[in-house]
Design a protein around this motif. Structure first.
Motif, mmCIF file in Angstrom:
data_model
loop_
_atom_site.group_PDB
_atom_site.id
_atom_site.type_symbol
_atom_site.label_atom_id
_atom_site.label_comp_id
_atom_site.label_asym_id
_atom_site.label_seq_id
_atom_site.Cartn_x
_atom_site.Cartn_y
_atom_site.Cartn_z
ATOM 1 N N SER A 1 11.087 -13.190 -14.033
ATOM 2 C CA SER A 1 12.204 -14.122 -13.873
ATOM 3 C C SER A 1 11.993 -15.076 -12.704
ATOM 4 C CB SER A 1 13.513 -13.352 -13.662
ATOM 5 O OG SER A 1 13.474 -12.630 -12.438
ATOM 6 N N ASP A 2 12.556 -16.262 -12.857
ATOM 7 C CA ASP A 2 12.683 -17.285 -11.822
ATOM 8 C C ASP A 2 13.873 -18.113 -12.303
ATOM 9 O OD1 ASP A 2 12.648 -19.572 -10.276
ATOM 10 O OD2 ASP A 2 10.558 -20.058 -10.651
ATOM 11 N N ASP A 3 15.023 -17.834 -11.974
ATOM 12 C CA ASP A 3 15.621 -17.197 -10.814
ATOM 13 C C ASP A 3 16.208 -15.830 -11.198
ATOM 14 O OD1 ASP A 3 15.262 -19.128 -8.649
ATOM 15 O OD2 ASP A 3 16.499 -20.452 -9.828
ATOM 16 N N GLY A 4 17.533 -15.675 -11.080
ATOM 17 C CA GLY A 4 18.156 -14.366 -11.172
ATOM 18 C C GLY A 4 18.132 -13.741 -12.548
ATOM 19 N N ALA A 5 17.909 -12.412 -12.579
ATOM 20 C CA ALA A 5 17.906 -11.695 -13.852
ATOM 21 C C ALA A 5 18.383 -10.264 -13.656
ATOM 22 C CB ALA A 5 16.513 -11.702 -14.468
ATOM 23 N N ARG A 6 18.919 -9.739 -14.739
ATOM 24 C CA ARG A 6 19.413 -8.359 -14.755
ATOM 25 C C ARG A 6 19.149 -7.798 -16.150
ATOM 26 N NH1 ARG A 6 24.415 -9.624 -13.562
ATOM 27 N NH2 ARG A 6 24.145 -9.178 -11.358
ATOM 28 N N LEU A 7 18.690 -6.541 -16.216
ATOM 29 C CA LEU A 7 18.509 -5.820 -17.469
ATOM 30 C C LEU A 7 19.479 -4.663 -17.497
ATOM 31 C CD1 LEU A 7 16.956 -5.007 -20.103
ATOM 32 C CD2 LEU A 7 15.449 -3.664 -18.594
ATOM 33 N N VAL A 8 20.263 -4.578 -18.561
ATOM 34 C CA VAL A 8 21.221 -3.493 -18.746
ATOM 35 C C VAL A 8 20.818 -2.741 -20.014
ATOM 36 C CG1 VAL A 8 23.656 -2.916 -19.081
ATOM 37 C CG2 VAL A 8 23.022 -4.863 -17.627
ATOM 38 N N VAL A 9 20.640 -1.419 -19.892
ATOM 39 C CA VAL A 9 20.250 -0.572 -21.010
ATOM 40 C C VAL A 9 21.377 0.415 -21.262
ATOM 41 C CG1 VAL A 9 18.559 1.089 -21.879
ATOM 42 C CG2 VAL A 9 17.802 -0.803 -20.413
ATOM 43 N N ASP A 10 21.957 0.357 -22.457
ATOM 44 C CA ASP A 10 23.076 1.231 -22.826
ATOM 45 C C ASP A 10 24.183 1.242 -21.769
ATOM 46 O OD1 ASP A 10 22.300 1.889 -25.347
ATOM 47 O OD2 ASP A 10 21.569 3.889 -24.846
ATOM 48 N N GLY A 11 24.515 0.061 -21.244
ATOM 49 C CA GLY A 11 25.621 -0.071 -20.300
ATOM 50 C C GLY A 11 25.285 0.234 -18.854
ATOM 51 N N THR A 12 24.049 0.616 -18.565
ATOM 52 C CA THR A 12 23.638 0.936 -17.199
ATOM 53 C C THR A 12 22.617 -0.091 -16.718
ATOM 54 O OG1 THR A 12 23.972 3.293 -17.595
ATOM 55 C CG2 THR A 12 22.563 2.698 -15.734
ATOM 56 N N THR A 13 22.838 -0.640 -15.539
ATOM 57 C CA THR A 13 21.900 -1.609 -14.989
ATOM 58 C C THR A 13 20.580 -0.915 -14.680
ATOM 59 O OG1 THR A 13 23.690 -2.934 -14.064
ATOM 60 C CG2 THR A 13 21.489 -3.279 -13.134
ATOM 61 N N ALA A 14 19.511 -1.373 -15.321
ATOM 62 C CA ALA A 14 18.186 -0.780 -15.140
ATOM 63 C C ALA A 14 17.327 -1.606 -14.176
ATOM 64 C CB ALA A 14 17.482 -0.660 -16.491
ATOM 65 N N LEU A 15 17.492 -2.926 -14.178
ATOM 66 C CA LEU A 15 16.769 -3.823 -13.275
ATOM 67 C C LEU A 15 17.721 -4.894 -12.792
ATOM 68 C CD1 LEU A 15 13.509 -4.495 -15.349
ATOM 69 C CD2 LEU A 15 13.748 -2.962 -13.384
ATOM 70 N N GLU A 16 17.586 -5.274 -11.526
ATOM 71 C CA GLU A 16 18.427 -6.355 -11.020
ATOM 72 C C GLU A 16 17.711 -7.094 -9.902
ATOM 73 O OE1 GLU A 16 23.005 -7.282 -9.987
ATOM 74 O OE2 GLU A 16 22.330 -5.241 -9.655
ATOM 75 N N ARG A 17 17.549 -8.393 -10.096
ATOM 76 C CA ARG A 17 17.033 -9.293 -9.070
ATOM 77 C C ARG A 17 17.899 -10.551 -9.173
ATOM 78 N NH1 ARG A 17 11.993 -9.665 -6.185
ATOM 79 N NH2 ARG A 17 11.097 -8.060 -7.516
ATOM 80 N N TRP A 18 19.159 -10.402 -8.786
ATOM 81 C CA TRP A 18 20.170 -11.444 -8.964
ATOM 82 C C TRP A 18 20.201 -12.323 -7.719
ATOM 83 C CZ3 TRP A 18 22.004 -12.574 -13.514
ATOM 84 C CH2 TRP A 18 23.102 -13.421 -13.638
ATOM 85 N N ASN A 19 19.123 -13.106 -7.541
ATOM 86 C CA ASN A 19 19.044 -14.019 -6.411
ATOM 87 C C ASN A 19 18.116 -15.172 -6.802
ATOM 88 O OD1 ASN A 19 16.368 -13.072 -6.118
ATOM 89 N ND2 ASN A 19 17.016 -11.487 -4.698
ATOM 90 N N ILE A 20 17.976 -16.117 -5.887
ATOM 91 C CA ILE A 20 17.090 -17.252 -6.140
ATOM 92 C C ILE A 20 15.701 -16.861 -5.655
ATOM 93 C CG2 ILE A 20 16.614 -19.658 -5.533
ATOM 94 C CD1 ILE A 20 19.691 -19.976 -5.202
ATOM 95 N N HIS A 21 14.708 -16.995 -6.529
ATOM 96 C CA HIS A 21 13.342 -16.608 -6.188
ATOM 97 C C HIS A 21 12.355 -17.289 -7.139
ATOM 98 C CE1 HIS A 21 14.789 -13.646 -9.174
ATOM 99 N NE2 HIS A 21 13.572 -13.765 -9.679
ATOM 100 N N GLY A 22 11.082 -17.312 -6.752
ATOM 101 C CA GLY A 22 10.013 -17.750 -7.639
ATOM 102 C C GLY A 22 9.765 -16.658 -8.669
#
Length: 181
Positions: A116-137
């Motif tokens: 991701s570039d910029d923010g992203a989040r992965l939710v699996v079966d209602g649970t956040t599995a990955l989160e990089r919710w900010n501005i980045h390369g």
């Protein structure tokens, strides 16, 4: 063996199972990659972060982003989550995406790689599995998991682009300790 052809139907969906694909090039070298055997279709809502009456913050609040997707998003069926987004709002450098899919997995070990570039989040079966919710390369985040039996998982990817470079890529592959192709 040489001369063997495998036909994969474009856009086919179904069971995701660990697989390896090996191809011999014209020089006899074997090229191998790990890949799931089914395509994953995504239902996506693409929306503008900036509206005249209510622009969202540089790093949009997750709830506000979801609300904007629900109220102002454009629905798309996507065969893959691979951007920069060709269907982003016209003229907008700031947009968001909320994409969902339901995927049936065979037993095995898997990894979901999220670039991701910029923010992203992965939710699996209602649970956040990955989160990089900010501005980045462009950054890679990985969620590895094992299933002991066949199972259907609900996947949701939330993404925002805040000007400049844009990238979103979601890949699922067997977990053999290396990034998905």
């Amino acid at each position: 063996p040489a001369g063997v052809t495998v036909d994969l139907e474009a856009g086919a969906t179904g069971l995701v199972a660990p697989a390896a694909i090996a191809v011999r090039d014209v020089h006899g070298a074997v090229l191998r990659t790990d890949a799931p055997v089914a395509a994953i279709r995504w239902r996506a809502r693409i929306f503008d972060l900036d509206t005249p009456d209510a622009p969202l913050a540089e790093v949009p609040d997750a709830e506000a982003s979801r609300a904007r997707a629900h109220s102002a998003g454009v629905d798309r069926e996507l065969p893959a989550l691979e951007f920069p987004c060709p269907e982003r709002p016209a003229g907008s450098d700031r947009y968001g995406v909320v994409a969902e899919s339901t995927v049936r997995f065979a037993p095995g070990a898997y990894r979901i790689d999220l670039l991701s570039d910029d923010g992203a989040r992965l939710v699996v079966d209602g649970t956040t599995a990955l989160e990089r919710w900010n501005i980045h390369g462009t950054e890679r985040d990985t969620h590895a998991f094992r299933l002991d039996e066949e199972r259907v998982l609900r996947l949701r990817v939330e993404y925002f682009q805040n000007r400049g470079g844009a990238r979103l890529s979601v890949r699922i592959a067997p977990d053999r300790g290396k990034p998905a192709p």
